[in-house]
Design a protein around this motif. Structure first.
Motif, PDB file in Angstrom:
ATOM      1  N   GLN A 157      20.925  39.128 -48.192  1.00 49.28           N
ATOM      2  CA  GLN A 157      20.528  37.928 -47.515  1.00 49.28           C
ATOM      3  C   GLN A 157      19.275  37.821 -46.659  1.00 49.28           C
ATOM      4  O   GLN A 157      18.764  38.955 -46.149  1.00 49.28           O
ATOM      5  N   ILE A 158      18.718  36.712 -46.875  1.00 51.78           N
ATOM      6  CA  ILE A 158      17.535  36.444 -46.190  1.00 51.78           C
ATOM      7  C   ILE A 158      17.557  35.207 -45.248  1.00 51.78           C
ATOM      8  O   ILE A 158      17.955  34.115 -45.686  1.00 51.78           O
ATOM      9  N   TYR A 215      12.724  31.972 -50.030  1.00 50.83           N
ATOM     10  CA  TYR A 215      14.080  31.709 -49.428  1.00 50.83           C
ATOM     11  C   TYR A 215      14.135  31.195 -48.209  1.00 50.83           C
ATOM     12  O   TYR A 215      14.929  30.289 -47.901  1.00 50.83           O
ATOM     13  N   SER A 243      16.182  32.325 -58.950  1.00 49.07           N
ATOM     14  CA  SER A 243      16.278  32.055 -57.392  1.00 49.07           C
ATOM     15  C   SER A 243      15.172  31.703 -56.569  1.00 49.07           C
ATOM     16  O   SER A 243      15.211  30.816 -55.791  1.00 49.07           O
ATOM     17  N   PRO A 244      14.019  32.283 -56.556  1.00 47.95           N
ATOM     18  CA  PRO A 244      12.805  31.920 -55.941  1.00 47.95           C
ATOM     19  C   PRO A 244      12.284  30.516 -56.319  1.00 47.95           C
ATOM     20  O   PRO A 244      11.506  30.016 -55.411  1.00 47.95           O
ATOM     21  N   ASP A 261      22.322  27.978 -52.316  1.00 53.37           N
ATOM     22  CA  ASP A 261      22.694  29.192 -51.334  1.00 53.37           C
ATOM     23  C   ASP A 261      24.261  29.237 -51.184  1.00 53.37           C
ATOM     24  O   ASP A 261      24.923  28.348 -50.941  1.00 53.37           O
ATOM     25  N   LEU A 315      14.015  27.097 -49.008  1.00 52.85           N
ATOM     26  CA  LEU A 315      15.047  26.658 -49.835  1.00 52.85           C
ATOM     27  C   LEU A 315      16.196  26.166 -48.885  1.00 52.85           C
ATOM     28  O   LEU A 315      16.675  26.926 -48.190  1.00 52.85           O
ATOM     29  N   PHE A 326      21.400  33.810 -52.574  1.00 51.28           N
ATOM     30  CA  PHE A 326      21.640  32.914 -53.786  1.00 51.28           C
ATOM     31  C   PHE A 326      22.206  33.355 -55.339  1.00 51.28           C
ATOM     32  O   PHE A 326      22.322  32.832 -56.074  1.00 51.28           O
ATOM     33  N   LYS A 356      20.780  33.664 -45.674  1.00 48.68           N
ATOM     34  CA  LYS A 356      20.976  32.855 -47.341  1.00 48.68           C
ATOM     35  C   LYS A 356      20.872  33.740 -48.408  1.00 48.68           C
ATOM     36  O   LYS A 356      20.524  34.882 -48.273  1.00 48.68           O
ATOM     37  N   LEU A 362       8.624  35.788 -52.166  1.00 50.55           N
ATOM     38  CA  LEU A 362      10.155  35.702 -52.492  1.00 50.55           C
ATOM     39  C   LEU A 362      10.982  35.235 -50.887  1.00 50.55           C
ATOM     40  O   LEU A 362      11.538  34.415 -50.776  1.00 50.55           O
TER      41      LEU A 362
END
Length: 501
Positions: free
Chosen positions: A189-190, A497, A159-160, A166, A500, A195, A193, A493
């Motif tokens: 969620q960040i 995010y 993910s990172p 997403d 991304l 993932f 988003k 991280l």
């Protein structure tokens, strides 16, 4: 005359009552007709809104609201960690086993609905799942449409590094619904988003809760009372657990040394046990922050006190057995409990599902205890190491197709796989009595995964686990040594995010 007046009044009253009653039923019929149109209402949910709850959607079939597009024979490719003990795929045919047949029928219905072929690409080694997804995304060869693998050993690196899409960007997917894991949607969620997630789409989701198990034969011998009633009466707490395990160790072979030949009050594996007890005491390792989106939750004095409380329980030399100490064989805590040489056990449900049908003594299953009776609810930690994480490769040539098939598969899994896995296998075959069935409802109704158990920022989750199990002492000074590294890892991280797409 007076007599006829009374009759007249009585008739008027009766006539009015009849008219009002007719109006009432007419109104009810109108309301029912309004509520029986083709709209889909929200599914019923548990107190926590988690996937794994025992409620069913109070709605007509949600599938009627989703398109049934024809994809012209497209092969929808799913890569996953899968083998007998960690199932995610069905056999090539129905076998009479409830979960397999539910998965098989789900896939065949999906194939017919969308004119597709579902290809299951299975690896026992989760490292191969991770590496193959990495290679595919970098090559942009679209080798896979969906991924199911370990969150703590696979997805946490994918993910990172930008290898995953997403999920909020995919049309049709409704991660706030009960056929997905709502707690992950609400806590991971960040910047809007997310993932990866989990839910009934992966049968192994039901294997992940960390639970408390007790040997009913030993419990009767010690006259410890009705354990299930403790839970229902809100008296299943840290102090009660300490009271019950106190001085239960017995040197059965009389050699003066406690080994796996002797009897213990509580057995655990020092794996996720420390983290699970910490969470069951109402704590989280990572919390949402309005400015940084997430922060590590290890500075509060109450948090430190709870880590120490866990250590009191899990490392007490006169009551506990730590199965991961070097002098013991792998899974020795499970063997100890199954052989009737431990009163209590903390373990993940996968061990109970895989092994405990062969156990001679009766056992009961409980949620892990609360810190105290003022805590509002029992909380269950999901073990993130098993293959239940669900994601989509970042290189996705048709996001709308992927989103529609995944959402349909998730809902069908809730309708078909969940009854087979939870209602039949767990409730009927694993739980040996009605009381344990009630406990399982509590366990699965408040199901939580923590971001730090997945990513282990700077080794902070490992340190907390070791201190909570008494393997290491003085959490504060040890955490100070890794604080910068841990906070930098979390910030990295979050920053990844945010960039991304």
């Amino acid at each position: 005359m007076m007599f006829f007046q009374k009759i007249r009044i009585t008739c008027i009253v009766l006539l009015s009552a009849i008219i009002l009653t007719a109006a009432f039923f007419s109104a009810c019929k109108s309301i029912n007709n309004e509520n029986s149109d083709n709209s889909v209402s929200e599914p019923a949910s548990s107190q926590s809104g988690q996937t794994g709850d025992t409620t069913e959607p109070a709605t007509q079939d949600y599938l009627d609201t989703l398109p049934a597009d024809d994809y012209g024979g497209y092969t929808f490719k799913i890569i996953a960690q899968h083998y007998d003990a960690r199932p995610n795929f069905p056999a090539e045919t129905e076998t009479g086993e409830p979960m397999n047949d539910a998965l098989y029928k789900r896939n065949r219905q999906l194939e017919q609905r969308f004119n597709i072929t579902i290809q299951d690409i299975a690896f026992e080694d989760r490292g191969k799942v991770r590496d193959n997804v990495n290679k595919s995304v970098k090559a942009q060869d679209h080798a896979y449409d969906m991924i199911i693998t370990s969150m703590a050993d696979g997805i946490n690196s994918l993910s990172p590094s930008g290898m995953l899409a997403d999920l909020n960007s995919l049309n049709y997917i409704q991660l706030d619904q009960t056929w997905w894991c709502k707690s992950m949607y609400e806590t991971m969620q960040i910047n809007g988003k997310i993932f990866y997630t989990t839910g009934p789409l992966s049968p192994f989701f039901y294997y992940t809760p960390e639970v408390f198990v007790y040997n009913k034969t030993s419990a009767a011998n010690y006259d410890i009372g009705d354990m299930n009633q403790l839970v229902l009466d809100n008296q299943w707490t840290a102090d009660k657990l300490m009271e019950l395990v106190k001085n239960k160790n017995k040197d059965l072979d009389g050699d003066g040394v406690m080994t796996d030949n002797d009897f213990y009050g509580l057995a655990h594996d020092n794996g996720v046990a420390g983290q699970a007890l910490f969470v069951s005491f109402g704590q989280k390792m990572t919390v949402n922050d309005s400015t940084e989106y997430f922060k590590l939750n290890f500075d509060d004095e109450q948090v430190i006190n709870i880590i120490n409380k866990c250590a009191q329980i899990l490392s007490d030399p006169v009551s506990t057995y730590n199965g991961t100490l070097k002098k013991y064989a792998a899974n020795s805590e499970l063997t100890l409990f199954m052989d009737g040489k431990s009163l209590f056990l903390i373990s993940a449900m996968n061990n109970i599902i895989e092994r405990f049908r062969a156990m001679n003594d009766d056992y009961g299953i409980l949620p892990l205890p609360k810190l105290d009776s003022s805590q509002s609810e029992y909380v269950t930690l999901g073990n993130p190491w098993g293959p239940c994480g669900i994601a989509v490769p970042a290189y996705c040539d048709d996001p709308e197709r992927t989103g529609l098939i995944m959402e349909t598969m998730a809902y069908m899994s809730y309708e078909m796989v969940k009854p087979a896995m939870y209602d039949i296998i767990i409730q009927q075959k694993i739980a040996r009595d009605e009381s344990s069935q009630k406990m399982l409802d509590i366990i699965y109704s408040n199901f939580y995964f923590d971001l730090d158990t997945i990513h282990d920022f700077g080794g902070s989750a490992t340190l907390m686990r070791d201190c909570a199990c008494g393997v290491k002492t003085d959490f504060v000074s040890n955490y100070d040594k890794i604080r910068g590294k841990a906070e930098d890892a979390l910030k990295k991280l979050v920053d990844a995010y945010l960039t991304l797409k």
